[in-house]
Structures are given as C-alpha cells and as structure tokens.
Scaffold this active site. Structure first.
Site, mmCIF file in Angstrom:
data_model
loop_
_atom_site.group_PDB
_atom_site.id
_atom_site.type_symbol
_atom_site.label_atom_id
_atom_site.label_comp_id
_atom_site.label_asym_id
_atom_site.label_seq_id
_atom_site.Cartn_x
_atom_site.Cartn_y
_atom_site.Cartn_z
ATOM 1 N N LYS A 9 16.652 -10.596 -5.471
ATOM 2 C CA LYS A 9 16.404 -9.409 -4.641
ATOM 3 C C LYS A 9 16.411 -9.752 -3.139
ATOM 4 C CE LYS A 9 13.967 -6.767 -8.220
ATOM 5 N NZ LYS A 9 12.715 -6.031 -8.585
ATOM 6 N N TYR A 49 18.854 2.031 -10.949
ATOM 7 C CA TYR A 49 17.436 2.252 -11.262
ATOM 8 C C TYR A 49 17.163 3.688 -11.722
ATOM 9 C CZ TYR A 49 15.573 -2.280 -9.625
ATOM 10 O OH TYR A 49 15.245 -3.616 -9.481
ATOM 11 N N ASN A 112 9.422 -8.418 -5.388
ATOM 12 C CA ASN A 112 9.125 -9.439 -6.389
ATOM 13 C C ASN A 112 10.291 -10.366 -6.738
ATOM 14 O OD1 ASN A 112 10.574 -7.595 -7.802
ATOM 15 N ND2 ASN A 112 8.999 -7.115 -9.324
ATOM 16 N N HIS A 115 15.190 -9.561 -10.561
ATOM 17 C CA HIS A 115 15.300 -8.549 -11.620
ATOM 18 C C HIS A 115 15.874 -9.199 -12.868
ATOM 19 C CE1 HIS A 115 16.577 -5.043 -13.912
ATOM 20 N NE2 HIS A 115 17.699 -5.699 -14.102
ATOM 21 N N GLU A 126 23.698 -2.645 -17.398
ATOM 22 C CA GLU A 126 23.555 -3.261 -16.063
ATOM 23 C C GLU A 126 24.736 -4.195 -15.763
ATOM 24 O OE1 GLU A 126 19.572 -4.885 -16.161
ATOM 25 O OE2 GLU A 126 18.681 -2.883 -16.098
HETATM 26 P P1 ATP Z 1 12.897 -5.419 -12.934
HETATM 27 O O1 ATP Z 1 13.370 -4.178 -13.653
HETATM 28 O O2 ATP Z 1 13.199 -5.390 -11.441
HETATM 29 O O3 ATP Z 1 13.330 -6.687 -13.593
HETATM 30 P P2 ATP Z 1 10.379 -5.173 -14.266
HETATM 31 O O4 ATP Z 1 11.186 -4.826 -15.466
HETATM 32 O O5 ATP Z 1 9.418 -6.302 -14.374
HETATM 33 O O6 ATP Z 1 11.303 -5.464 -13.012
HETATM 34 P P3 ATP Z 1 9.991 -2.350 -13.887
HETATM 35 O O7 ATP Z 1 8.830 -1.645 -14.454
HETATM 36 O O8 ATP Z 1 11.325 -2.194 -14.521
HETATM 37 O O9 ATP Z 1 9.604 -3.902 -13.758
HETATM 38 O O10 ATP Z 1 10.095 -1.934 -12.358
HETATM 39 C C1 ATP Z 1 11.296 -2.127 -11.632
HETATM 40 C C2 ATP Z 1 10.974 -2.613 -10.232
HETATM 41 O O11 ATP Z 1 10.312 -1.566 -9.529
HETATM 42 C C3 ATP Z 1 9.998 -3.784 -10.168
HETATM 43 O O12 ATP Z 1 10.604 -5.026 -10.324
HETATM 44 C C4 ATP Z 1 9.428 -3.624 -8.789
HETATM 45 O O13 ATP Z 1 10.335 -4.122 -7.801
HETATM 46 C C5 ATP Z 1 9.345 -2.108 -8.657
HETATM 47 N N1 ATP Z 1 8.019 -1.623 -9.061
HETATM 48 C C6 ATP Z 1 7.540 -1.511 -10.323
HETATM 49 N N2 ATP Z 1 6.286 -1.042 -10.337
HETATM 50 C C7 ATP Z 1 5.960 -0.851 -9.029
HETATM 51 C C8 ATP Z 1 4.793 -0.374 -8.367
HETATM 52 N N3 ATP Z 1 3.710 0.001 -9.046
HETATM 53 N N4 ATP Z 1 4.820 -0.321 -7.007
HETATM 54 C C9 ATP Z 1 5.921 -0.692 -6.315
HETATM 55 N N5 ATP Z 1 7.051 -1.137 -6.889
HETATM 56 C C10 ATP Z 1 7.075 -1.223 -8.216
HETATM 57 MG MG MG Z 2 12.758 -3.366 -15.462
#
Ligand code: ATP
Ligand code: MG
Length: 137
Positions: A9, A49, A112, A115, A126
């Site tokens: 990211k 997304y 974070n 992804h 994806e």
């Molecule tokens: P990713 O899909 O990016 O691998 P993930 O599967 O662990 O991450 P998801 O629940 O799919 O988490 O959320 C997608 C992304 O949205 C997260 O990686 C983070 O960058 C963002 N995100 C998720 N929850 C929050 C939150 N509560 N506040 C801010 N950003 C969030």
């Molecule tokens: Mg995810």
C-alpha cells in the site's frame, strides 16, 4: 499451487519499505508471478474495494489507496491465500503478531501497509481486476 493477489500500500511504498516486504514475500516461499508499480485512480480503487462501499471508512480508504504509488502483485505458493494473510498479520497493526508485515510496517488500522485476498473467489476477481490472463499464467 495456489495464486493470491497482494498490494504493497501507499504508506509502505512511500516509506521505502517495498523492498523489505518483497524480501519477506520471497523468504516465505512465494513466487512473484507478476508485479507492477502504479498510482491507482479513484475509479480503479473504488471498483477494487466495491465490497466496502457504504462503510464508514470507505472514503478514507479510497483517499489513502490513491495518495501515491502502490505495488500490485500476483503471488504463488501452496495455500497462498491463507499463508499471505498470515505473513501480513491482523488488519490492525497494533494487534498483529511480531514479525508480520503490518506489525513491522503498518501505522494504524487504515494505513496498514499491505492487502491480501481473503478467499479463492476474491483472489480470482482481484487478480483479473489488475492483470491480464497471460501475465498471471
Ligand atoms: P485488506 O482487504 O486490505 O487485505 P483486511 O482484509 O485485513 O485488509 P478489510 O476488512 O477487508 O481488512 O478492510 C479493507 C481495508 O480497509 C483494510 O486493510 C484497511 O486499510 C481499511 N479498514 C478496515 N477497517 C477499517 C477501519 N475500521 N478504519 C479505517 N480503515 C479500515
Ligand atoms: Mg479484505
């Protein structure tokens, strides 16, 4: 063998951690099948997304994912989807295990560092969103 889709990211690329994360990927037995660095447009990020549309963090997520270049990756190994999520660690870097990408390089739950696809169906979508068939063969 299984394929998964990963993103380094914008926070991690801007901080100069892309190379460290690629090393972690290779040290964990993944083959880098395809790789491209680019800055995502809002349309591309919103489509990627789409499952999160309507959530409170959606606009913040799109702002973040389009703020600078990312590294897009197709990765392959046995059990690649689960293994990459394990190497990345928990979504929230504060809760992520020691040595994981998000613990090492993430800032907070939004910023974070990486992804990873969460299931075979999302990995297929994806990978096809970002790569042509021959690139990930
Ligand atoms: P990713 O899909 O990016 O691998 P993930 O599967 O662990 O991450 P998801 O629940 O799919 O988490 O959320 C997608 C992304 O949205 C997260 O990686 C983070 O960058 C963002 N995100 C998720 N929850 C929050 C939150 N509560 N506040 C801010 N950003 C969030
Ligand atoms: Mg995810």
């Amino acid at each position: 063998m299984e394929k998964t889709f990963a993103i380094i990211k914008p926070d991690a690329v801007a901080a100069g951690n892309a190379g460290n994360i690629l090393a972690l990927i290779e040290n964990n037995g993944f083959r880098i099948v395809a790789m491209r660095k680019e800055t995502l447009s809002r349309a591309v990020a919103e489509g990627f997304y789409a499952v999160h549309k309507g959530k409170g963090f959606f606009d913040e997520l799109i702002d973040f994912m389009t703020e600078g270049p990312v590294v897009l990756l197709a990765l392959e190994r046995e059990d690649a989807i689960n293994k990459w999520r394990e190497v990345m660690g928990s979504t929230n870097p504060e809760k992520a295990a020691e040595g994981t990408v998000r613990k090492l390089y993430g800032t907070n739950i939004g910023r974070n560092a990486s992804h990873g696809s969460d299931a075979p169906e999302t990995a297929a979508f994806e990978l096809s969103w970002f790569f042509r068939g021959y690139e990930v063969a």
